[in-house]
Design an enzyme around this catalytic site. Structure first.
Site, PDB file in Angstrom:
ATOM      1  N   ASP A  13      94.351  80.670 126.276  1.00 16.06           N
ATOM      2  CA  ASP A  13      93.122  81.065 125.574  1.00 16.06           C
ATOM      3  C   ASP A  13      93.118  80.641 124.109  1.00 16.06           C
ATOM      4  O   ASP A  13      92.530  81.308 123.257  1.00 16.06           O
ATOM      5  CB  ASP A  13      92.900  82.588 125.681  1.00 16.06           C
ATOM      6  N   HIS A  41      87.944  78.649 130.586  1.00 17.42           N
ATOM      7  CA  HIS A  41      87.756  77.845 129.371  1.00 17.42           C
ATOM      8  C   HIS A  41      86.310  77.985 128.916  1.00 17.42           C
ATOM      9  O   HIS A  41      85.384  77.646 129.647  1.00 17.42           O
ATOM     10  CB  HIS A  41      88.122  76.385 129.633  1.00 17.42           C
TER      11      HIS A  41
END
Ligand code: GDP
Ligand code: IMO
Ligand code: MG
Length: 421
Positions: A13, A41
Site C-alpha cells: 500500500d 491498487h
C-alpha cells in the site's frame, strides 16, 4: 528504459497503483507478476477512482497492453467483476488485456481454508486478506494447483477438481467447515472460463518478441518487499515472492533485461494485518489517526507509524532500487514534529532488519531522529524547489538514510500530484 520494475519497499500500500499510473503512458506493456487479488491498487484519474486487484494499473492508457503473468493467482469472479467495472467506465479491454494460461486459479476451497487456518491459529494468525492466497500458492508448489490451461481439455479440469475436492472436503470437514459440491464448483468455474477464454493467451512470444523489438515493459509488483515470503517478517508475510527478482519467473523476463527498479515508499509506514511493526504509533492518538488508513481490499484499518529507514535501506539493497518514488508527503504537513527511525536497538545492541526474525523485530527499540515539520499545505505544488525548505530537508533525509535518491515526490492521490525531483 526497456524494462522497469515498480515495487513497494514496505508492507504494501505504498502507492504502487499511483506510481504505475504516473509512468504507464510511456510503456507498451504493463504487467503484474506476483500475488493475486489480495492486492488493492488505488488509481484516481479522468476515468474515476478505482481500487484494482488484478488488472495491471496501466489499463487506463490505450497504448499499453496489459499482461497478467503466470506468477499471479486469480479469483475469476473478482477478475470478471473488475473487468466489467472498467468497461463501464469506458476502458477498452479487448486485445489489450492478456492472461497467462499458466496462472493458477483461486478455488472456493482455497478461500474457505484460508479462513479456517486463520481461525485455528487464533492469536498467531497472519491476518490475511482471506482471499485464498496462501492455500492457492501452497497447492501450486505442491503440484495440486489448477491453471487456466487445464480448461482446454474438459477431462483435465474435471479430473483435477474431483481429486482436489476429495482431499479438500476432508480437511474442510475436519476443521468444522461445509463440504463443497463438485457439480456446483465445476459449472461455476467452467462458466468463468467461457467468459475469460478470449483473454487467455501464452505470453512467452509476446514478451520475447517485444523485448527483441525494443518495446517498453513496466512490471507492477503487488504487496511490498517486507511481505516477501523469504525476506519478509515470516510468518506475517504473503505467499508469493514480491521482490524485483520475482518478475523473471512471474512474467518470463530474463533477469538481465530488467534495466531499472523504482521503489515506491510512503513518507511514513503502514501495515495491515498482524506482525511486527517497530515504528507503529500507539501512544499518540493524533499521530495514530493521521497515519492510519482504510485498506483498499478488505476495508480493515491500516496501522500507522513513522518512516522506518531500516526497512527501506534493506528493500533498496535486496531489490537493487535505482530511485525512490516517495508518496504521501502531504499527509505529514500537519505535524509540528516528525519522527524518523534511523536504526534499531535490540537487547542494548544496534542491529539491522536482516539480523532479526519476526518475533525479535517485535521487540526492537527504534532509534528515532526528530525533525521539525513544515506545517503548510503542500498539495498543489508541482516543483520540488517550491516545497517548503523543511519538506525538502525531509526528502533529503530519507535519501541519505535509505542510500537511494528520490526521483519523484507525490503530494496527493490524484494523477497530477507528482513532483519530479
Ligand atoms: P498500493 O497498493 O501500493 O497501490 O497502494 P493503495 O492504493 O492500497 O494505498 C495507497 C493510498 O494512498 C491510496 O488511497 C492512494 O489513493 C493514496 N495515495 C497515493 N499517493 C498519495 C499521495 O501522495 N498523497 C495522498 N494523500 N494519498 C496518496
Ligand atoms: P497491495 O498490492 C498490504 C498482507 C495481509 C496479511 C498478509 C498475508 O495493495 O500493496 P494474504 O492475503 O496475502 O495471504 O495476507 O499480507 N497483504 C497486504 N498488505 N497491501 C497488500 O497488497 C497486501 N496483500 C497482502 O494484510 O498481513
Ligand atoms: Mg494496496
Amino acid at each position: 528504459m526497456p524494462v522497469t520494475v515498480i515495487l513497494g519497499t514496505q508492507w504494501g500500500d505504498e502507492g504502487k497503483g499511483k506510481a504505475v499510473d504516473t509512468f504507464a503512458g510511456d510503456f507498451d506493456y504493463v504487467a503484474r507478476y506476483n500475488g493475486g487479488n489480495n492486492a488493492g491498487h488505488t488509481i484516481i484519474n479522468e476515468f474515476g477512482e478505482f481500487k484494482i486487484h488484478l488488472v495491471p494499473s496501466g489499463i487506463f492508457y490505450p497504448r499499453a497492453k496489459c499482461l497478467i503473468g503466470g506468477g499471479v493467482v486469480i479469483d475469476p469472479a473478482v477478475l470478471i467483476e473488475e473487468m466489467n467495472s472498467l468497461r463501464k467506465a469506458g476502458v477498452k479491454l479487448d486485445r489489450r488485456l492478456m492472461i497467462s494460461p499458466r496462472s493458477h486459479l483461486i478455488m472456493p476451497y482455497h478461500k474457505i481454508l484460508d479462513g479456517l487456518y486463520e481461525e485455528a491459529k487464533g492469536a498467531g494468525a497472519t491476518g490475511t486478506t482471506r482471499r485464498g492466497i496462501g492455500p492457492t500458492f501452497a497447492d501450486k508448489v505442491s503440484y495440486n494447483g489448477i491453471r487456466w490451461t487445464d480448461f482446454t481439455d474438459k477431462n483435465i479440469f474435471a479430473d483435477k477438481l474431483r481429486m482436489q475436492l476429495t482431499l479438500k472436503n476432508k480437511i474442510i470437514i475436519a476443521l468444522g467447515g461445509e463440504a463443497l459440491s463438485f457439480e456446483k464448483v465445476h459449472d461455476e468455474y467452467r462458466g468463468y472460463y467461457e467468459q475469460l477464454k478470449s483473454y487467455i493467451v501464452e505470453l512467452f512470444p509476446i514478451v520475447q518478441d517485444g523485448l527483441k523489438a525494443g518495446k517498453k515493459f513496466l512490471l507492477e509488483q503487488a504487496m511490498g518487499s517486507i511481505l516477501d515470503t523469504d525476506w519478509g517478517t515470516y510468518p506475517f508475510v504473503t505467499a508469493s515472492t514480491t521482490l524485483a527478482s520475482a518478475a523473471t519467473a512471474g512474467l518470463g523476463i530474463p533477469p538481465q533485461a530488467i534495466s531499472r527498479v523504482i521503489g515506491v515508499t510512503k513518507a511514513y509506514t503502514t501495515r495491515v494485518g498482524a506482525g511486527p511493526m517497530p515504528t507503529e504509533v500507539t501512544d499518540d492518538p493524533h499521530a495514530e489517526k493521521a497515519l492510519s488508513e482504510v485498506a483498499a481490499t478488505t476495508g480493515r484499518i491500516r496501522r500507522g507509524g513513522w518512516f522506518d529507514a531500516e526497512l527501506t535501506r534493506f528493500a533498496a539493497q535486496i531489490n537493487g532500487i535505482d530511485r525512490l518514488f516517495l508518496t504521501k508527503l502531504d499527509i505529514l504537513s500537519e505535524f509540528e514534529e516528525i519522527k524518523v527511525c534511523v536504526g534499531y536497538e535490540f537487547k542494548g545492541k544496534k542491529v539491522h532488519y536482516h539480523d532479526l526474525n519476526a518475533y525479535q523485530l517485535d521487540e526492537v527499540k527504534p532509534i528515532y531522529k526528530t525533525v521539525k515539520g513544515w506545517r503548510t499545505d503542500i498539495r498543489g505544488i508541482r516543483k520540488f524547489s517550491a516545497l517548503p525548505a523543511k519538506a525538502r530537508a525531509y526528502v533529503e533525509l530519507i535519501e541519505k538514510l535509505s542510500g537511494v535518491k528520490v526521483g519523484w515526490v507525490a503530494n496527493g492521490p490524484e494523477r497530477e500530484a507528482v513532483i519530479k525531483k
